[in-house]
Every structure is written in structure tokens, then in C-alpha cells.
Design a protein around this motif. Structure first.
Motif, PDB file in Angstrom:
ATOM      1  N   ASP A  75       0.826  -1.214   0.000  1.00  0.00           N
ATOM      2  CA  ASP A  75       0.000   0.000   0.000  1.00  0.00           C
ATOM      3  C   ASP A  75       0.858   1.261   0.000  1.00  0.00           C
ATOM      4  O   ASP A  75       0.537   2.247  -0.674  1.00  0.00           O
ATOM      5  N   ILE A  76       1.933   1.236   0.761  1.00  0.00           N
ATOM      6  CA  ILE A  76       2.833   2.401   0.803  1.00  0.00           C
ATOM      7  C   ILE A  76       3.572   2.549  -0.520  1.00  0.00           C
ATOM      8  O   ILE A  76       3.721   3.657  -1.051  1.00  0.00           O
ATOM      9  N   ARG A  77       3.982   1.447  -1.081  1.00  0.00           N
ATOM     10  CA  ARG A  77       4.774   1.484  -2.308  1.00  0.00           C
ATOM     11  C   ARG A  77       3.977   2.065  -3.471  1.00  0.00           C
ATOM     12  O   ARG A  77       4.501   2.826  -4.274  1.00  0.00           O
ATOM     13  N   VAL A  78       2.699   1.727  -3.557  1.00  0.00           N
ATOM     14  CA  VAL A  78       1.882   2.213  -4.678  1.00  0.00           C
ATOM     15  C   VAL A  78       1.242   3.566  -4.377  1.00  0.00           C
ATOM     16  O   VAL A  78       0.568   4.135  -5.229  1.00  0.00           O
ATOM     17  N   GLY A  79       1.433   4.083  -3.142  1.00  0.00           N
ATOM     18  CA  GLY A  79       0.947   5.420  -2.827  1.00  0.00           C
ATOM     19  C   GLY A  79      -0.419   5.479  -2.208  1.00  0.00           C
ATOM     20  O   GLY A  79      -0.989   6.574  -2.064  1.00  0.00           O
ATOM     21  N   ARG A  80      -1.027   4.350  -1.826  1.00  0.00           N
ATOM     22  CA  ARG A  80      -2.339   4.386  -1.181  1.00  0.00           C
ATOM     23  C   ARG A  80      -2.252   5.080   0.175  1.00  0.00           C
ATOM     24  O   ARG A  80      -3.153   5.826   0.580  1.00  0.00           O
ATOM     25  N   ILE A  81      -1.170   4.808   0.909  1.00  0.00           N
ATOM     26  CA  ILE A  81      -0.906   5.484   2.180  1.00  0.00           C
ATOM     27  C   ILE A  81       0.547   5.920   2.191  1.00  0.00           C
ATOM     28  O   ILE A  81       1.385   5.366   1.465  1.00  0.00           O
ATOM     29  N   ALA A  82       0.875   6.939   3.001  1.00  0.00           N
ATOM     30  CA  ALA A  82       2.242   7.466   3.045  1.00  0.00           C
ATOM     31  C   ALA A  82       3.071   6.820   4.140  1.00  0.00           C
ATOM     32  O   ALA A  82       4.302   6.776   4.059  1.00  0.00           O
ATOM     33  N   SER A  83       2.402   6.326   5.187  1.00  0.00           N
ATOM     34  CA  SER A  83       3.139   5.722   6.299  1.00  0.00           C
ATOM     35  C   SER A  83       2.227   4.769   7.040  1.00  0.00           C
ATOM     36  O   SER A  83       0.991   4.791   6.865  1.00  0.00           O
ATOM     37  N   ALA A  84       2.803   3.963   7.897  1.00  0.00           N
ATOM     38  CA  ALA A  84       2.021   3.006   8.686  1.00  0.00           C
ATOM     39  C   ALA A  84       2.810   2.640   9.927  1.00  0.00           C
ATOM     40  O   ALA A  84       4.046   2.764   9.967  1.00  0.00           O
ATOM     41  N   ALA A  85       2.110   2.193  10.937  1.00  0.00           N
ATOM     42  CA  ALA A  85       2.742   1.759  12.187  1.00  0.00           C
ATOM     43  C   ALA A  85       2.102   0.452  12.617  1.00  0.00           C
ATOM     44  O   ALA A  85       0.908   0.213  12.378  1.00  0.00           O
ATOM     45  N   ALA A  86       2.897  -0.384  13.234  1.00  0.00           N
ATOM     46  CA  ALA A  86       2.404  -1.675  13.710  1.00  0.00           C
ATOM     47  C   ALA A  86       3.138  -2.029  14.992  1.00  0.00           C
ATOM     48  O   ALA A  86       4.263  -1.568  15.238  1.00  0.00           O
ATOM     49  N   ALA A  87       2.505  -2.847  15.814  1.00  0.00           N
ATOM     50  CA  ALA A  87       3.110  -3.272  17.076  1.00  0.00           C
ATOM     51  C   ALA A  87       2.637  -4.671  17.403  1.00  0.00           C
ATOM     52  O   ALA A  87       1.501  -5.058  17.099  1.00  0.00           O
ATOM     53  N   ASP A  88       3.522  -5.444  18.001  1.00  0.00           N
ATOM     54  CA  ASP A  88       3.172  -6.775  18.494  1.00  0.00           C
ATOM     55  C   ASP A  88       4.048  -7.056  19.704  1.00  0.00           C
ATOM     56  O   ASP A  88       4.749  -6.159  20.208  1.00  0.00           O
ATOM     57  N   ALA A 105       8.848   4.527  -8.790  1.00  0.00           N
ATOM     58  CA  ALA A 105       9.961   3.778  -8.195  1.00  0.00           C
ATOM     59  C   ALA A 105      10.157   4.125  -6.722  1.00  0.00           C
ATOM     60  O   ALA A 105      11.256   4.023  -6.202  1.00  0.00           O
ATOM     61  N   ALA A 106       9.088   4.563  -6.037  1.00  0.00           N
ATOM     62  CA  ALA A 106       9.201   4.922  -4.630  1.00  0.00           C
ATOM     63  C   ALA A 106       9.574   3.705  -3.797  1.00  0.00           C
ATOM     64  O   ALA A 106       9.164   2.575  -4.081  1.00  0.00           O
ATOM     65  N   GLY A 107      10.355   3.965  -2.735  1.00  0.00           N
ATOM     66  CA  GLY A 107      10.777   2.885  -1.855  1.00  0.00           C
ATOM     67  C   GLY A 107      10.061   2.945  -0.516  1.00  0.00           C
ATOM     68  O   GLY A 107       9.241   3.826  -0.257  1.00  0.00           O
ATOM     69  N   VAL A 108      10.370   1.988   0.346  1.00  0.00           N
ATOM     70  CA  VAL A 108       9.764   1.904   1.672  1.00  0.00           C
ATOM     71  C   VAL A 108      10.875   1.788   2.695  1.00  0.00           C
ATOM     72  O   VAL A 108      11.740   0.905   2.603  1.00  0.00           O
ATOM     73  N   LEU A 109      10.855   2.713   3.655  1.00  0.00           N
ATOM     74  CA  LEU A 109      11.815   2.697   4.758  1.00  0.00           C
ATOM     75  C   LEU A 109      11.126   2.075   5.968  1.00  0.00           C
ATOM     76  O   LEU A 109      10.038   2.529   6.383  1.00  0.00           O
ATOM     77  N   ALA A 110      11.729   1.051   6.532  1.00  0.00           N
ATOM     78  CA  ALA A 110      11.151   0.345   7.675  1.00  0.00           C
ATOM     79  C   ALA A 110      12.101   0.444   8.861  1.00  0.00           C
ATOM     80  O   ALA A 110      13.322   0.245   8.712  1.00  0.00           O
ATOM     81  N   VAL A 111      11.544   0.752  10.046  1.00  0.00           N
ATOM     82  CA  VAL A 111      12.341   0.832  11.276  1.00  0.00           C
ATOM     83  C   VAL A 111      11.613   0.058  12.369  1.00  0.00           C
ATOM     84  O   VAL A 111      10.397   0.256  12.591  1.00  0.00           O
ATOM     85  N   ALA A 112      12.328  -0.822  13.036  1.00  0.00           N
ATOM     86  CA  ALA A 112      11.764  -1.596  14.139  1.00  0.00           C
ATOM     87  C   ALA A 112      12.590  -1.343  15.393  1.00  0.00           C
ATOM     88  O   ALA A 112      13.822  -1.260  15.317  1.00  0.00           O
TER      89      ALA A 112
END
Length: 523
Positions: A75-88, A105-112
Motif C-alpha cells: 500500500d505504501i509502495r503504490v501510494g495508497r498510504i504514506a506511512s504506517a505503524a504496527a506493534a506486536d 519507483a518509490a521505496g519503503v523505509l522500515a524501522v523496528a
């Protein structure tokens, strides 16, 4: 990006030590620090977690592999949303879209990280994504600039290759689109700048600058340290000499003015002039117009002999004939490997084309006397096409008694062309320069030519060491003022001199006898 003051409850930076991340992040924008992988690693360490960057295809670009929600990532890659958060139970993850110059060619930056994202970690993540976008944009701009320079360089080489095979019409057509007027000339000079191969890119750029777009500047495909220039006017020659003055260790060789169709010959002259430049204090030399043996032969007889020798190629389609002749000219001037690089074909292609010409002419190019005579015919043919044959175009000339001599000239053999008193005098003067050397350079050179330029075979015939033969041939070069160890016009002139003085026998050419009927040609 410097941070703001505030209380501990709102997660704002509280002291100067906590604001150092901003300066560290800015350091990644410095030219020496622009490394995406290092920036992503820094992000993970600074927020006390793990960071990774994925491209538009989901491929990992930087950082370790992380288990991510593929639906959120897509979803982020295609531009549906700009960011997201998750927790477990394992911790907290933030996903952020990283814009690319190409929106697709947008990328996705992930931080955990194990702890929730406070204001400080969120700020670092947001600003790092902005820096990543800047670095990606800069990298794409650099890559585009590099692709443009490479395409332009390849186009210049293509134009030179067209000139080398005498296709001046196509060369002008290609050049006109990007460099209008560059080849709007009948004659030009070719220069070869020689320098350190590691410095060639800089030297080529400097050549473009000093010639102000009035020269075809090409990085030589055969010699890593050479830059080739096709120059229409005389002003660029002076500018190139000043370039040599400013760059110690560089050499400049230039040709005489030639028509564009004779670019290959002009290139050979420029390379020959480099040998003279090496011993000159100013490290520059222009090919000196000297008396060439073909100019001492009867022009009409030489034309008739040339036409008869090359007649088997006349049965071929025009484009095939032109291709074979152009390749053979270069193959006789240079090695097959160098000719292949200049023409942009494989060396096997060059050899195959030359072998086909050998078969059509029923000759053997391993014999230096054959190579010299075929080279003479090919050079004469180019001069005829150029209008430089020295005649007014009349095929019939009158003898002293008023009788027409066209028939005798048409029946001329190679031996007749070599028998003229002017040519013999030139040959004796040239080879006579070697007589003052006590090492008998003349004998060694004659044996080396008879052995097809093979030092080992010549050494066996002379009962000396092969290295002695090589040293003698090399020593003859400055005396004769011609390159001998490299194939080309210089060597062939010396071979013709040996034929003119009778020190070597003329080669047996099947088509040298005008009275012999044509044999079937299988091309």
C-alpha cells in the motif's frame, strides 16, 4: 532539524547532547558521506533499533532483512498510504514512503525497535527519510548525467567509425543533429593526444573545452591512453599545443590536411607523428609531408595497375565491396585487434574480411611485400576518389614521338611501376642512410622484411639472436624517420624502397600480368 526544548513527557529533545543526531544526519549529505547503506545503518543505531530500505520491487537495498506486513508495504509502495505503524509482542515497527525522482519507483523505509516511537525517534525517522530522498535524487541525477555522457561519447565514436570507413555522408548526417556544422568541411586534420590512461577522461574533457565544440573528440577504443580529435580549422591545433604545455607527460601528434574520406590515413599520420613528438622538447609534432613513392610513379600506369589488381572486388555488391576495402585498409595500417576496436567489430570479423580479400586477390597478407603492394593499390584508389592522383583526369597521354602511350600504361606491371629513375633514386637515398652504421642495419632490415617481419626467422637466416634483429630494426627507425615495428604506411614505404632498388624481389601477383586472362573469382 535542530530539535526543540520541552519536558520529558512530550518526548522532545532536552539537552545539547541529544541534538547531535541532527548534525550527524547532515554529515550524510556531504559529498564524502553520501552512502545510502551507511545512512540506513546509522538510522537503526540512532533510534536503538533496526532499519532497512526496500525499492519499488520490494528488493532489499540497505539494512538487514525484516519480517514486514506485505500488505502495508504494498500500500505504501503504490501510494495508497504514506506511512504506517504496527506493534506486536516483539516490538514496534514504522513504515514510511521514500519518494524517488521516478514516482513509480518509490521505496519503503522500515524501522523496528523494542520500545514505542517517541517524538525524538519519530523526528529522526522523518528527517532521515527526507535525506534519503535527496540522496536518491542526487544519485539519479548523477546516473542520468553519466548515461548522457556515455551516450554522447558513443555517438562521437560512431561518427569516427563512419569516417574511418569513408561513409562521410552518414557521418555528417549523424553529427548534424547534435553538433551542427562540425563536419561541414572538405578537409580536416586528425590529432592524437597521448597521456596517462588514468587521466584520459580529464584530458578528453579539456580537449572539448579548448576546441570549443569545433572538433570531434573521441576516446580511442584501441589505445587507453589516446584521445583522437578530428579538427576542421587550424586554430584548434594551437589550443591543443597549449594543452600539452599545461599537462606534463602528454604528447601530441597531428596529421596533414586530408579530405574527410581519408580520415583513416590521417589517423595513421597522427600516430606516426607521435613517434617524433617523443623526442621533441615541446612534445608535439605534425606529420611532415614527404615524398611518397606512389608520387614518383607514372600516374596513369599506376591507376591502370590499381584498377586491374582490385578488379575482382568489382563483382561484389557496392556496400560489401566498400566494407571489405575499408576494413582491409585499416587492417593493413594497424593490427587486427586495433582495427576491430576502431571499427566497432570483433577481431574475427576483421580477419574474416581480410581473408576474403586475400582469396579474391589470390594473395597472401603474411608476405610483407604483398601487404605493401596491396596497400599501394588501396591508397591509390582512395586518392583517385579524392581527386588527388596528380593528373588532370586524362587517360591518354602522348609520348615524345606523338604516339599515344595509354596502351602501354594499361599494360604496366608492378615491376614497371618500380623501375622509374625517380623512384629508384628516392629508394637508394632512403636506404643509404643506414650504411653509416657499422652494425649493418640494412642487412638486418632486409632479412626481417623478407621474413615477413618475424624476428626469429630473420635471426635464423642471419645466424644471430632474435633480439639483435629487433634492436637493429628499432635502431633503423630514427635513421629512416619511419615506424617499422608497427604495421602501416611507414613500413610499406620502406618495403617498396627495397623492391625499387632490387634488394627484394617483387611479389608474385596473379593479376599483375595484363596479358593473362581473368580467372574465375569466387567471392
Amino acid at each position: 532539524m535542530a530539535g526543540q526544548e520541552g519536558g520529558p513527557g512530550d518526548g522532545r529533545v532536552q539537552d545539547a547532547g541529544d541534538s547531535t543526531w541532527a548534525q550527524e544526519l547532515l554529515d550524510h549529505l556531504r559529498p564524502a558521506g553520501r552512502d545510502i547503506r551507511r545512512l540506513v545503518a546509522w538510522l537503526g543505531e540512532t533510534v536503538q533499533g533496526t532499519a532497512s530500505l526496500h525499492d519499488d520491487n520490494g528488493t532489499l537495498v540497505a539494512g538487514p532483512h525484516m519480517p514486514l506486513d506485505e500488505t502495508l508495504v504494498a500500500d505504501i509502495r503504490v501510494g495508497r498510504i504514506a506511512s504506517a505503524a504496527a506493534a506486536d509482542g516483539a516490538g514496534h515497527v514504522r513504515l514510511l514512503r521514500v519518494e524517488h525522482p521516478n514516482p513509480a519507483a518509490a521505496g519503503v523505509l522500515a524501522v523496528a525497535r523494542p520500545d514505542p516511537f517517541d517524538r525524538r525517534a519519530s523526528d529522526i525517522l522523518t528527517h532521515t527519510a527526507q535525506v534519503l530522498e535527496l540522496l536518491l535524487r542526487a544519485r539519479e541525477t548523477t546516473a542520468a548525467d553519466r548515461r548522457l555522457k556515455r551516450a554522447t561519447s558513443d555517438l562521437r565514436l560512431a561518427i569516427l567509425q563512419l569516417l574511418m570507413v569513408e561513409d562521410t555522408v552518414a557521418a555528417r548526417r549523424v553529427a548534424a543533429g547534435l553538433w551542427p556544422g562540425l563536419l561541414d568541411t572538405d578537409t580536416a586534420c586528425v590529432y592524437v593526444l597521448e597521456g596517462d590512461a588514468a587521466e584520459r577522461e580529464r584530458l578528453a574533457e579539456e580537449c572539448l573545452r579548448v576546441t570549443r565544440g569545433r572538433a570531434l573528440v573521441v576516446r580511442c577504443p584501441a589505445m587507453d591512453g589516446h584521445v583522437i580529435l578530428v579538427v576542421a580549422g587550424d586554430a584548434s591545433g594551437a589550443a591543443l599545443r597549449s594543452l600539452v604545455d599545461r599537462n606534463p607527460g602528454t604528447l601530441l601528434g597531428g596529421s596533414a590536411h586530408q579530405s574527410l574520406a581519408r580520415t583513416a590515413a590521417a589517423y595513421g599520420q597522427a600516430v606516426s607523428a607521435l613517434a617524433v613528438a617523443r623526442v621533441r622538447p615541446d612534445r608535439a609534432a605534425v606529420y611532415a609531408e614527404r615524398t611518397h613513392p606512389e608520387r614518383l610513379m607514372d600516374p596513369a600506369a599506376l591507376r591502370a595497375w590499381t584498377a586491374r589488381l582490385l578488379r575482382p572486388l568489382d563483382t561484389l555488391p557496392h556496400h560489401t565491396r566498400a566494407e571489405l576495402l575499408a576494413t582491409t585498409r585499416l587492417g593493413l595500417e594497424f593490427t587486427a585487434v586495433s582495427a576491430a576496436k576502431v571499427l566497432g567489430v570483433s577481431r574475427n570479423t576483421v580477419r574474416a574480411r581480410m581473408e576474403r580479400v586475400e582469396a579474391l586477390l589470390r594473395t597472401d597478407f603474411t608476405d610483407l611485400t604483398v601487404r605493401a603492394t596491396v596497400h599501394l593499390a588501396l591508397s591509390t584508389q582512395v586518392s583517385l576518389a579524392d581527386g588527388q592522383d596528380g593528373e588532370s583526369g586524362r587517360e591518354r597521354r602522348e609520348g615524345p614521338d606523338g604516339s599515344h602511350t595509354a596502351a602501354r600504361q594499361t599494360r604496366a606491371r608492378l615491376g614497371d611501376l618500380l623501375a622509374g629513375p625517380a623512384l629508384e633514386a628516392w629508394a637508394r637515398e632512403l636506404l643509404g642512410r643506414l650504411d653509416s652504421d657499422a652494425r649493418d642495419l640494412r642487412r638486418s632490415l632486409r632479412s626481417w622484411i623478407a621474413a615477413g617481419g618475424n624476428a626469429e626467422r630473420a635471426a635464423q637466416a642471419l645466424a644471430v639472436h632474435a633480439q639483435t634483429v629487433r634492436e637493429h630494426v628499432r635502431s633503423a627507425e630514427p635513421v629512416l624517420e619511419r615506424r617499422l615495428l608497427a604495421s602501416g604506411s611507414d613500413l610499406y614505404e620502406v618495403v617498396l624502397a627495397h623492391l625499387a632498388t632490387g634488394e627484394l624481389e617483387p611479389p608474385v601477383l596473379p593479376r599483375d600480368d595484363p596479358g593473362q586472362p581473368d580467372a574465375p573469382v569466387h567471392g
